[in-house]
Design a protein around this motif. Structure first.
Motif, PDB file in Angstrom:
ATOM      1  N   UNK A   1       2.006  17.257 -12.634  1.00 30.49           N
ATOM      2  CA  UNK A   1       1.927  18.652 -12.202  1.00 30.49           C
ATOM      3  C   UNK A   1       3.103  19.453 -12.751  1.00 30.49           C
ATOM      4  N   UNK A   2       4.287  18.860 -12.732  1.00 30.69           N
ATOM      5  CA  UNK A   2       5.476  19.540 -13.249  1.00 30.69           C
ATOM      6  C   UNK A   2       5.323  19.837 -14.747  1.00 30.69           C
ATOM      7  N   UNK A   3       4.812  18.861 -15.500  1.00 27.42           N
ATOM      8  CA  UNK A   3       4.652  19.076 -16.939  1.00 27.42           C
ATOM      9  C   UNK A   3       3.571  20.124 -17.221  1.00 27.42           C
ATOM     10  N   UNK A   4       2.529  20.170 -16.401  1.00 20.21           N
ATOM     11  CA  UNK A   4       1.484  21.178 -16.581  1.00 20.21           C
ATOM     12  C   UNK A   4       2.002  22.573 -16.241  1.00 20.21           C
ATOM     13  N   UNK A   5       2.882  22.653 -15.236  1.00 18.27           N
ATOM     14  CA  UNK A   5       3.471  23.956 -14.894  1.00 18.27           C
ATOM     15  C   UNK A   5       4.311  24.472 -16.053  1.00 18.27           C
TER      16      UNK A   5
ATOM     17  N   UNK B   1       1.747  11.912  -9.914  1.00 13.75           N
ATOM     18  CA  UNK B   1       1.068  13.200  -9.750  1.00 13.75           C
ATOM     19  C   UNK B   1       2.058  14.353  -9.825  1.00 13.75           C
ATOM     20  N   UNK B   2       3.199  14.208  -9.195  1.00 13.85           N
ATOM     21  CA  UNK B   2       4.215  15.264  -9.237  1.00 13.85           C
ATOM     22  C   UNK B   2       4.751  15.457 -10.644  1.00 13.85           C
TER      23      UNK B   2
ATOM     24  N   UNK C   1       0.835  -1.202   0.000  1.00 16.74           N
ATOM     25  CA  UNK C   1       0.000   0.000   0.000  1.00 16.74           C
ATOM     26  C   UNK C   1       0.872   1.255   0.000  1.00 16.74           C
ATOM     27  N   UNK C   2       1.921   1.241   0.796  1.00 14.91           N
ATOM     28  CA  UNK C   2       2.834   2.394   0.804  1.00 14.91           C
ATOM     29  C   UNK C   2       3.497   2.572  -0.562  1.00 14.91           C
ATOM     30  N   UNK C   3       3.872   1.455  -1.193  1.00 17.55           N
ATOM     31  CA  UNK C   3       4.475   1.531  -2.525  1.00 17.55           C
ATOM     32  C   UNK C   3       3.499   2.127  -3.532  1.00 17.55           C
ATOM     33  N   UNK C   4       2.216   1.703  -3.482  1.00 14.33           N
ATOM     34  CA  UNK C   4       1.199   2.285  -4.355  1.00 14.33           C
ATOM     35  C   UNK C   4       1.105   3.791  -4.118  1.00 14.33           C
ATOM     36  N   UNK C   5       1.042   4.195  -2.858  1.00 15.42           N
ATOM     37  CA  UNK C   5       0.937   5.630  -2.533  1.00 15.42           C
ATOM     38  C   UNK C   5       2.133   6.404  -3.084  1.00 15.42           C
ATOM     39  N   UNK C   6       3.324   5.860  -2.903  1.00 15.49           N
ATOM     40  CA  UNK C   6       4.530   6.533  -3.402  1.00 15.49           C
ATOM     41  C   UNK C   6       4.524   6.644  -4.920  1.00 15.49           C
ATOM     42  N   UNK C   7       4.100   5.574  -5.593  1.00 12.20           N
ATOM     43  CA  UNK C   7       4.059   5.599  -7.054  1.00 12.20           C
ATOM     44  C   UNK C   7       3.014   6.589  -7.566  1.00 12.20           C
TER      45      UNK C   7
END
Length: 82
Positions: free
Chosen positions: A75-79, A71-72, A60-66
């Motif tokens: 977000x970076x590409x949209x910025x 998402x980051x 579950x932690x691995x899923x959250x990290x991935x």
């Protein structure tokens, strides 16, 4: 008035809305909900395949990290595009 980036407040009114029929909106929401459920069921299936409580929480932690990394990246590409 100064130009604002998407998502900044206050929003100029009236906000132009993409007017669609109720049927079209229902179908769109149903498709979005179905996609959400498929993704969540896929994650749930992966977690159920884990042999112990410890490996379930680790997976579950691995899923959250991935998910956070993706998402980051998005977000970076949209910025950069803005």
């Amino acid at each position: 008035m100064n130009a604002r980036r998407p998502g900044e407040w206050p929003v100029d009114l009236p906000v132009p809305l993409d007017l669609q029929s109720e049927d079209e909106l229902y179908v769109r929401r149903a498709a979005e909900r179905a996609l959400h459920e498929m993704v969540l069921d896929s994650i749930r299936h992966d977690l159920q395949q884990q042999p112990s409580p410890f490996t379930v929480t680790t997976a579950a932690r691995n899923w959250c990290n991935q998910i956070t990394a993706v998402a980051e990246e998005i977000a970076r590409s949209k910025r950069k595009a803005a």
